[in-house]
Write a protein that holds these residues in place. Structure first.
Motif, PDB file in Angstrom:
ATOM      1  N   LYS A 210       0.837  -1.144  -0.030  1.00 41.57           N
ATOM      2  CA  LYS A 210       0.094  -0.062  -0.098  1.00 41.57           C
ATOM      3  C   LYS A 210       0.813   1.211   0.040  1.00 41.57           C
ATOM      4  O   LYS A 210       0.584   2.179  -0.591  1.00 41.57           O
ATOM      5  N   GLU A 211       1.902   1.242   0.606  1.00 45.00           N
ATOM      6  CA  GLU A 211       2.842   2.438   0.806  1.00 45.00           C
ATOM      7  C   GLU A 211       3.584   2.528  -0.665  1.00 45.00           C
ATOM      8  O   GLU A 211       3.723   3.716  -1.004  1.00 45.00           O
ATOM      9  N   VAL A 212       3.958   1.441  -1.262  1.00 46.27           N
ATOM     10  CA  VAL A 212       4.296   1.751  -2.863  1.00 46.27           C
ATOM     11  C   VAL A 212       3.254   2.173  -3.422  1.00 46.27           C
ATOM     12  O   VAL A 212       3.661   3.215  -4.507  1.00 46.27           O
ATOM     13  N   PHE A 213       2.086   1.823  -3.620  1.00 52.04           N
ATOM     14  CA  PHE A 213       1.253   2.082  -4.284  1.00 52.04           C
ATOM     15  C   PHE A 213       0.805   3.693  -4.194  1.00 52.04           C
ATOM     16  O   PHE A 213       0.337   4.345  -5.113  1.00 52.04           O
ATOM     17  N   THR A 214       0.750   3.990  -2.983  1.00 54.15           N
ATOM     18  CA  THR A 214       0.200   5.227  -2.611  1.00 54.15           C
ATOM     19  C   THR A 214       1.296   6.317  -2.366  1.00 54.15           C
ATOM     20  O   THR A 214       0.923   7.655  -2.609  1.00 54.15           O
ATOM     21  N   ARG A 215       2.594   5.969  -2.200  1.00 54.89           N
ATOM     22  CA  ARG A 215       3.532   7.143  -1.701  1.00 54.89           C
ATOM     23  C   ARG A 215       4.963   6.765  -2.406  1.00 54.89           C
ATOM     24  O   ARG A 215       5.422   7.785  -2.923  1.00 54.89           O
ATOM     25  N   LEU A 216       5.428   5.719  -2.471  1.00 56.19           N
ATOM     26  CA  LEU A 216       6.723   5.440  -2.904  1.00 56.19           C
ATOM     27  C   LEU A 216       7.064   5.376  -4.207  1.00 56.19           C
ATOM     28  O   LEU A 216       7.953   5.841  -4.564  1.00 56.19           O
ATOM     29  N   ALA A 217       6.257   4.830  -5.130  1.00 57.79           N
ATOM     30  CA  ALA A 217       6.636   4.867  -6.746  1.00 57.79           C
ATOM     31  C   ALA A 217       6.549   6.367  -7.008  1.00 57.79           C
ATOM     32  O   ALA A 217       5.677   6.803  -6.423  1.00 57.79           O
ATOM     33  N   GLN A 218       7.093   6.737  -7.892  1.00 56.78           N
ATOM     34  CA  GLN A 218       7.223   7.974  -8.570  1.00 56.78           C
ATOM     35  C   GLN A 218       6.881   7.982  -9.833  1.00 56.78           C
ATOM     36  O   GLN A 218       7.934   7.727 -10.603  1.00 56.78           O
ATOM     37  N   PRO A 219       5.725   8.378 -10.384  1.00 61.54           N
ATOM     38  CA  PRO A 219       4.461   8.953  -9.613  1.00 61.54           C
ATOM     39  C   PRO A 219       3.963   7.849  -8.924  1.00 61.54           C
ATOM     40  O   PRO A 219       4.132   6.600  -9.398  1.00 61.54           O
TER      41      PRO A 219
ATOM     42  N   SER B 110      -1.418   5.390  -7.359  1.00 56.09           N
ATOM     43  CA  SER B 110      -2.791   6.056  -7.079  1.00 56.09           C
ATOM     44  C   SER B 110      -2.850   7.314  -7.908  1.00 56.09           C
ATOM     45  O   SER B 110      -4.303   7.623  -7.948  1.00 56.09           O
ATOM     46  N   VAL B 111      -1.995   7.952  -8.590  1.00 55.33           N
ATOM     47  CA  VAL B 111      -2.293   9.083  -9.417  1.00 55.33           C
ATOM     48  C   VAL B 111      -3.057   8.465 -10.786  1.00 55.33           C
ATOM     49  O   VAL B 111      -3.848   9.318 -11.251  1.00 55.33           O
ATOM     50  N   CYS B 112      -2.940   7.384 -11.047  1.00 58.22           N
ATOM     51  CA  CYS B 112      -3.422   6.770 -12.301  1.00 58.22           C
ATOM     52  C   CYS B 112      -4.508   5.851 -12.342  1.00 58.22           C
ATOM     53  O   CYS B 112      -5.291   5.708 -13.235  1.00 58.22           O
ATOM     54  N   HIS B 113      -4.386   4.929 -11.297  1.00 60.36           N
ATOM     55  CA  HIS B 113      -5.058   3.756 -10.923  1.00 60.36           C
ATOM     56  C   HIS B 113      -6.214   3.880 -10.004  1.00 60.36           C
ATOM     57  O   HIS B 113      -5.842   4.363  -8.910  1.00 60.36           O
ATOM     58  N   ALA B 114      -7.523   3.616 -10.430  1.00 62.09           N
ATOM     59  CA  ALA B 114      -8.410   3.516  -9.165  1.00 62.09           C
ATOM     60  C   ALA B 114      -8.318   2.198  -8.541  1.00 62.09           C
ATOM     61  O   ALA B 114      -7.933   1.118  -9.198  1.00 62.09           O
ATOM     62  N   LEU B 115      -8.309   2.220  -7.231  1.00 63.88           N
ATOM     63  CA  LEU B 115      -8.107   1.008  -6.377  1.00 63.88           C
ATOM     64  C   LEU B 115      -8.856   1.524  -5.068  1.00 63.88           C
ATOM     65  O   LEU B 115      -8.298   2.248  -4.260  1.00 63.88           O
ATOM     66  N   GLN B 116      -9.981   1.062  -4.617  1.00 65.34           N
ATOM     67  CA  GLN B 116     -11.021   1.380  -3.554  1.00 65.34           C
ATOM     68  C   GLN B 116     -10.361   1.436  -2.275  1.00 65.34           C
ATOM     69  O   GLN B 116     -10.174   2.232  -1.467  1.00 65.34           O
ATOM     70  N   GLU B 117      -9.581   0.365  -2.054  1.00 70.26           N
ATOM     71  CA  GLU B 117      -8.961   0.034  -0.738  1.00 70.26           C
ATOM     72  C   GLU B 117      -7.646   0.887  -0.437  1.00 70.26           C
ATOM     73  O   GLU B 117      -7.501   1.372   0.585  1.00 70.26           O
ATOM     74  N   ALA B 118      -7.275   1.581  -1.646  1.00 71.37           N
ATOM     75  CA  ALA B 118      -6.193   2.625  -1.561  1.00 71.37           C
ATOM     76  C   ALA B 118      -6.712   3.958  -1.380  1.00 71.37           C
ATOM     77  O   ALA B 118      -6.031   4.950  -1.078  1.00 71.37           O
ATOM     78  N   GLY B 119      -8.004   4.076  -1.732  1.00 74.68           N
ATOM     79  CA  GLY B 119      -8.491   5.395  -1.537  1.00 74.68           C
ATOM     80  C   GLY B 119      -8.493   6.228  -3.001  1.00 74.68           C
ATOM     81  O   GLY B 119      -8.509   7.483  -2.964  1.00 74.68           O
ATOM     82  N   SER B 120      -8.136   5.460  -3.878  1.00 72.12           N
ATOM     83  CA  SER B 120      -7.625   5.858  -5.208  1.00 72.12           C
ATOM     84  C   SER B 120      -9.066   5.866  -6.367  1.00 72.12           C
ATOM     85  O   SER B 120      -9.408   4.853  -6.437  1.00 72.12           O
ATOM     86  N   SER B 121      -9.487   6.942  -6.832  1.00 72.21           N
ATOM     87  CA  SER B 121     -10.341   7.062  -7.864  1.00 72.21           C
ATOM     88  C   SER B 121      -9.771   7.490  -9.323  1.00 72.21           C
ATOM     89  O   SER B 121     -10.809   8.083  -9.965  1.00 72.21           O
ATOM     90  N   ALA B 122      -8.539   7.343  -9.539  1.00 74.32           N
ATOM     91  CA  ALA B 122      -8.047   8.086 -10.685  1.00 74.32           C
ATOM     92  C   ALA B 122      -8.476   7.164 -11.788  1.00 74.32           C
ATOM     93  O   ALA B 122      -8.865   6.179 -11.833  1.00 74.32           O
TER      94      ALA B 122
END
Length: 117
Positions: A39-48, A51-63
């Motif tokens: 989750k940390e990689v998905f939401t913060r560590l990967a650059q970008p 979560s900036v591009c992909h929707a994933l409900q568990e991560a709180g992302s609706s991109a």
């Protein structure tokens, strides 16, 4: 003498702070630790971040730039390959993320999307 008595307490405090700040150590392979690192990689560590591009409900992302992972439900092997080498307009992260981070985010996405239990 007082100086030397205080030094170990400072080291202990620094070690405690470091342990709290790092979500998963290299040797910690419990499912919970892998999910937390993923989750940390998905939401913060990967650059970008994913979560900036992909929707994933568990991560709180609706991109809406990349595929909606809740609908796609990719397995961990598919996620790892896409993260490592890139796919379509998605950049490759094989040189910017460690193999542990790639495996963790693949595990996280597969579990969070419902592709794997």
């Amino acid at each position: 003498m007082r100086h030397y008595a205080v030094l170990p307490k400072r080291r202990l405090a620094a070690a405690t702070l470091f342990a709290v700040a790092v979500p998963c150590s290299a040797g910690d392979s419990t499912p919970e630790a892998r999910m937390a690192l993923g989750k940390e990689v998905f939401t913060r560590l990967a650059q970008p971040p994913c979560s900036v591009c992909h929707a994933l409900q568990e991560a709180g992302s609706s991109a809406e730039i990349g595929p909606n992972l809740d609908q796609l439900k990719p397995d961990a092997q598919r996620v790892a390959a896409a993260v490592r080498k890139g796919i379509g307009i998605m950049p490759a992260f094989g040189t910017s993320l460690t193999e542990e981070q790639i495996q963790a985010v693949a595990h996280y996405v597969a579990r969070a999307s419902g592709a794997e239990k």
